[in-house]
Design an enzyme around this catalytic site. Structure first.
Site, PDB file in Angstrom:
ATOM      1  N   GLU A  53      89.260  27.347   5.399  1.00 35.04           N
ATOM      2  CA  GLU A  53      87.711  27.410   6.470  1.00 35.04           C
ATOM      3  C   GLU A  53      86.865  27.079   5.344  1.00 35.04           C
ATOM      4  OE1 GLU A  53      84.064  29.510   8.310  1.00 35.04           O
ATOM      5  OE2 GLU A  53      86.261  30.610   8.704  1.00 35.04           O
ATOM      6  N   ARG A  57      78.959  25.419   2.433  1.00 42.89           N
ATOM      7  CA  ARG A  57      77.754  26.425   1.304  1.00 42.89           C
ATOM      8  C   ARG A  57      77.738  25.661  -0.195  1.00 42.89           C
ATOM      9  NH1 ARG A  57      79.695  32.627   2.349  1.00 42.89           N
ATOM     10  NH2 ARG A  57      79.110  31.977   4.579  1.00 42.89           N
ATOM     11  N   THR A  81      80.213  27.577   8.243  1.00 43.62           N
ATOM     12  CA  THR A  81      79.114  27.929   8.081  1.00 43.62           C
ATOM     13  C   THR A  81      78.126  26.251   8.198  1.00 43.62           C
ATOM     14  OG1 THR A  81      79.022  28.375   5.931  1.00 43.62           O
ATOM     15  CG2 THR A  81      77.202  27.950   5.993  1.00 43.62           C
ATOM     16  N   LYS A 141      83.328  33.757  16.891  1.00 40.33           N
ATOM     17  CA  LYS A 141      83.165  34.737  15.206  1.00 40.33           C
ATOM     18  C   LYS A 141      82.291  36.132  15.556  1.00 40.33           C
ATOM     19  CE  LYS A 141      81.603  33.596  10.612  1.00 40.33           C
ATOM     20  NZ  LYS A 141      81.465  32.547   9.517  1.00 40.33           N
TER      21      LYS A 141
END
Length: 221
Positions: A53, A57, A81, A141
């Site tokens: 994943e 960021r 993200t 999630k």
């Protein structure tokens, strides 16, 4: 996964979920530079965790995704993200097979579902989970897992949300991953623990591979 679980779920989504259920751990990867993407991905595969994943960021995310897709095709890419539709679209164009968001973004979820892209929106509360359920999602999630009660909360959610299954991340590590994966409503765990930050900074890819192997052994029991 039962036949009931698969009802009305696109084949693309079933494939990614089945892969995550098989591996049981999804490494959260934040790239410091595009150059480290390929050796890091090879270390994941070497350690028996051929999935990453890659998060938005850092500015290296998209270039790193493209490099992994082109040079390490055995590693399945997931974008992490993800806050916007543009990020989701760019990640898919870069080779990602799924999208993970830290919170429930209506726009991102709608785009992914309309484009038949597997999406795991972030959920943390019953209202988040109900929203996902109403859209037909059965896999989400659970973030931030430890801050929102961790194993205890997931156990409580299993009653009213018996059809839902979660990928807990946020505070999950070697010390508690087994507790999470043993829950019937957890299909895999996520986190940065398979990619130790010190090893990544130093380019010690053997240490990353060893940590992945340890994580895989831990969650496999």
């Amino acid at each position: 996964m039962s036949e009931f679980d698969k009802k009305d779920v696109p084949e693309e989504r079933i494939g990614l979920i089945d892969l995550m259920r098989t591996i049981k751990v999804v490494p959260l990867v934040t790239l410091h530079s595009p150059e480290e993407a390929v050796p890091l991905a090879r270390a994941l595969a070497s350690g028996g965790v051929p999935i990453a994943e890659v998060t938005f960021r850092s500015a290296a995310a998209l270039d790193g995704m493209r490099a992994i897709h082109d040079q390490v095709p055995e590693v399945t890419l997931v974008a992490g993200t993800v806050h916007t539709v543009d990020q989701a679209r760019q990640a898919v164009e870069a080779g990602c097979k799924g999208v993970v968001s830290p919170a429930f973004s209506d726009a991102v979820v709608d785009w992914c579902m309309g484009s038949r892209i597997p999406v795991l929106p972030g959920t943390a509360t019953p209202s988040d989970i109900e929203k996902a359920y109403d859209l037909g999602l059965r896999f989400t999630k659970f973030f931030p897992a430890e801050a929102y009660g961790g194993v205890k909360t997931l156990k409580a959610l299993s009653g009213p949300f018996a059809e839902m299954s979660f990928l807990p991340t946020g505070g999950v590590g070697f010390g508690n991953a087994r507790e999470y994966i043993d829950l019937p409503n957890v299909f895999a765990v996520g986190g940065s623990f398979p990619v130790p930050s010190k090893a990544q900074r130093q380019g010690d890819w053997k240490a990353v591979a060893d940590a992945c192997a340890q994580a895989r052994q831990l969650v496999q029991g």
